[in-house]
Design an enzyme around this catalytic site. Structure first.
Site, short mmCIF file in Angstrom:
data_model
loop_
_atom_site.label_atom_id
_atom_site.label_comp_id
_atom_site.label_asym_id
_atom_site.label_seq_id
_atom_site.Cartn_x
_atom_site.Cartn_y
_atom_site.Cartn_z
N ALA A 251 52.07 45.67 37.91
CA ALA A 251 52.43 44.06 37.97
C ALA A 251 50.89 43.29 38.34
CB ALA A 251 52.88 43.96 39.19
N HIS A 252 51.38 41.60 38.95
CA HIS A 252 49.99 40.68 39.10
C HIS A 252 49.19 41.76 40.55
CE1 HIS A 252 52.79 38.75 42.04
NE2 HIS A 252 53.10 39.82 42.20
N ASN A 253 47.72 41.17 40.53
CA ASN A 253 47.07 41.97 40.77
C ASN A 253 46.63 43.41 41.78
OD1 ASN A 253 46.89 39.28 41.53
ND2 ASN A 253 48.45 39.67 43.30
N SER B 141 49.40 43.84 43.28
CA SER B 141 48.37 43.91 44.37
C SER B 141 48.25 45.57 45.32
CB SER B 141 48.37 43.69 46.35
OG SER B 141 49.25 41.53 45.50
N HIS C 14 50.62 30.69 38.18
CA HIS C 14 49.79 33.20 38.28
C HIS C 14 48.11 32.34 37.66
CE1 HIS C 14 52.87 35.07 39.49
NE2 HIS C 14 51.82 35.74 39.81
#
Lengths: 362, 362, 362
Positions: free
Chosen positions: C245-247, C265, C204
């Site tokens: 969460a990520h993105n 995402s 990451h």
């Protein structure tokens, strides 16, 4: 990971992934970004025609692209043709970014380490770490600031704790375990007996055992066992804000997404995947390679290999069918109610007719 | 709790619970474990024929067993016959395990205590504890490493904070309160007014009041009141990752399982039980002795004494009936849709017939 | 905020909100409380006839009250007549309570600040704060005890971190950001590729970017991006125990209530409101000004301006209709099943009759 200062020539990157360069092979790439954010010095990628529109407007310095899309329109003319751009990006990450490494080897002077603890020489204990009596910390550990390692805890080799992790007394961590900031391992389980007008606490003497190669996200809670143990199997990965109660046994290579909650004494097999916010009731058994879809509420055993979802959880397809049937029901429920009412009236009339007819015959 | 080094003779343990020894009364027992994990030096128990299979393979040193099962097959021949093996195990725990005790009495030299704070002499403040101006900490406290006790906080007698608890300024804790690692008491509630194009924060001046004998799990958040207070009643027990919003009043002797969320200004009676992942909407009133089943989503008041579940939550039996009806619906929805369509066609035909008939008659 | 010691004359308070005093204008008011809790020296308010019963029993020293209710019965005779008592209370809060301020300006001697970090002179770094290499902290910051600011983190102006916040390396905070105790910003996202029999971790390298005027509650987790970034837009407010969460990209001026979880995402527009325990599946797009009701489970895109709820989430009205239809179904499902069975029997009889009839004809 953080970007390296230097950057690399596009030709070098193309060679590393076996790609063919179109455009300027000497352009320098410092980092990676998605098409809609990439700018000068940044490499991006296009793997599917679905995102070709983003390429058309992308300011990326260069782009990894499939053979089929090599001529897709867009201002970025520096292109590396490669069969699987997404995999190539993953392969290039370690070249462009340096892996974070321990800032020093040793014990920070502010760490408070009990003299009876056994700490390998090859560790990094960051500021304000506290290590309790009789704890052991293996070679290669990187223990983040303010983490608390309780009495008698065993930490294996190459373990990473991010800042502010708490390991309650007696917890056991295998090798290559990573635990993110704010996670609590081995807290008391939620067990009380109502007696004499109060909830009396059940003592918790079981441990919490974390297998090798387990990664646990931030702000999770994994309770110790009551008289049994709580066990997380090798290679299992757990996301943020997950709760695992006392006496639970999670198998190997499971994936548990954020905000999953598992109640006491649940048995979970190997290779189980739980999507976000899944809940599992106490004492349930979940077989191997089970998948539970998001927000599923499991209140009964789930056989190996099945995908379940919904509340109460059942096989995923049944669950979908139930939702679909409910949607269809909305459009016809009024008709159905009318029909039932009419039938009831007709029945009543028949009964009345039969009775009066009976009277007449008599 | 951790196991004592010595261990005890089986005869001693049997005497303590009024049990009759079969086999070797002199065997030494050091700890307790479930049948499938117990080994040398470990005591286990069998209370139900359901688990007799585990006894058949158990490597336990000795086992507590009911009179009915005293001769159940299994390699473990050292048996203590006792009416209620499970209760006997609980009674023996304190003999085999030592209760954790404060590692020292006093204030660790690394603790930062404001000179205006009032700290009893009989406390243990572990490393890196921070105590704010005007705070008071009562006799018998055990405050874990890195805990932060804000300005003006009042901590009663015999309170235990595990490591890294935060008590925001003005919070009040009763006597014998236990709060697990990472829990935050008295953070600002979630209150904004949308004005002039921004969400303006509502000031929060109310306190968070925790009653006597309350235990709160790890990584919970209990907000302070806005102008009211947030109150947790005496003897209530709260599991991990629970959220309780501003102005909520929780009664006495409630049990709230992991990941429960209670929105602002909710009123909760005494003896309420909430299973895991229950959510309660703002301003709802929940009566005394209510039970809410796992994942219930409560959006209306719940009368005392009832068990509710599902989303939107309703009486548990109704909720179960609704799920059952939905399952049955799956099998017949197609037929029902056909029927409704046929009826509609028949109605249309009747209407058309009546109209053309009307024409003919004219 | 905490109450000022002095208190103010009722006449002063009334003047501040343009109210008319009934009763003793000289009585001193020290703080504010709801009707059912207010006592000597406390001001309360009554804005709706619904709560007139509380006024009837209130021990408040004085009360703000609407013109219509000015003569409502109750022992409290000191009344300030004002059109909007609730707004008046908010306006008076800053007069009666002092805003919390930094206990000192400077760096506490126990803070561990890397020499390569850039820390403005006008900051307050409380005890045991850790600041990593290359980090920058802007003017006006108030960093709570034990907070950890990782390598290269950028903190804007007038930022407040409550105790025990972790900012992972590379995170970026705008101006006037407030983050409550125990929240983790920039932890690794949950991303693995199953290869060679193990879950291999995806590196990451993306950052976590928090906009201006964002407030984040306690014990939240907001992951860094994988190669994209995670972004929280200006003026967005997030409650406790929320996971992002990520993105994920969250727009401006959103409100996310407690225990919301947003998977990787996801794109979220401006002015979106998510009620408690909402879950959003990965890669979904949520338009501007969407409202998601409590516990909604979103698994598909949501158009701008709509209110959705339920699982799987759909337009709120449809969701309500589905629940209503299900409730009605409970009462008639048995009849419907009987009808379908009867029809099936009749069909079978017809088929049998037709077949035997066919035989007869041949």
């Amino acid at each position: 990971m953080s970007a390296t200062n230097a950057g690399l020539r596009l030709a070098e990157l193309a060679a590393a992934v076996g790609g063919e360069v179109q455009g300027d092979a000497d352009v320098r790439i410092a980092s990676i970004a998605p098409l809609d954010r990439a700018g000068a010095g940044q490499l991006s990628f296009l793997a599917s025609a679905k995102y070709a529109k983003q390429l058309a407007e992308s300011q990326a310095e260069a782009v990894l692209i499939t053979p089929e899309l090599r001529d897709a329109p867009g201002p970025c003319r520096n292109r590396v043709i490669v069969a699987k751009p997404h995999e190539a990006i993953l392969a290039l990450l370690p070249r462009l970014y340096k892996q974070p490494t321990r800032p020093f080897v040793g014990v920070h002077p502010t760490a408070v380490v009990d003299p009876t603890a056994t700490v390998d020489a090859d560790v990094c204990l960051e500021p304000y770490v506290v290590v309790g009596a009789g704890a052991t910390i293996g070679k290669g550990a990187w223990i983040g600031s303010h983490s608390v390692i309780g009495e008698g805890v065993q930490v294996g080799r190459d373990v990473r704790l991010y800042p502010q992790v708490t390991l309650y007394p007696g917890s056991v961590l295998g090798d290559r375990v990573a635990i993110h900031s704010g996670t609590r391992i081995g807290s008391d389980g939620f067990g009380y007996v109502y007696r004499d007008g109060v909830h009396q606490k059940l003592p918790h003497v079981g441990a919490c055992i974390i297998g090798n190669d387990v990664e646990i996200g931030a702000n999770c809670t994994i309770d110790r066992g009551s008289i049994d143990q709580t066990v997380i199997g090798d290679g299992t990965k757990i996301d943020n804000l997950v709760h695992i109660a006392h006496n639970v046994r999670v198998g190997r290579l499971c994936l548990m997404a954020a905000q999953v909650g598992v109640a006491g004494s649940v048995r979970i097999g190997d290779g189980v995947v739980m999507a976000g916010q899944v809940g599992v009731s106490g004492h349930v058994t979940i077989g191997d390679k089970v998948t539970l879809t998001a927000q599923a509420g499991v209140i009964s055993d789930v056989p190996s290999g099945e995908m379940w979802g919904g509340f109460p959880a059942r096989p995923h397809k049944e669950s979908l069918r139930a939702y679909a049937a409910t949607s269809k029901l909305v459009g016809i429920i009024r008709k159905l109610e009318q029909w039932v009412a009419r039938e009831a009236a007709a029945d009543a009339a028949r009964v009345a007719g039969a009775e009066s007819g009976g009277e007449a015959k008599r």
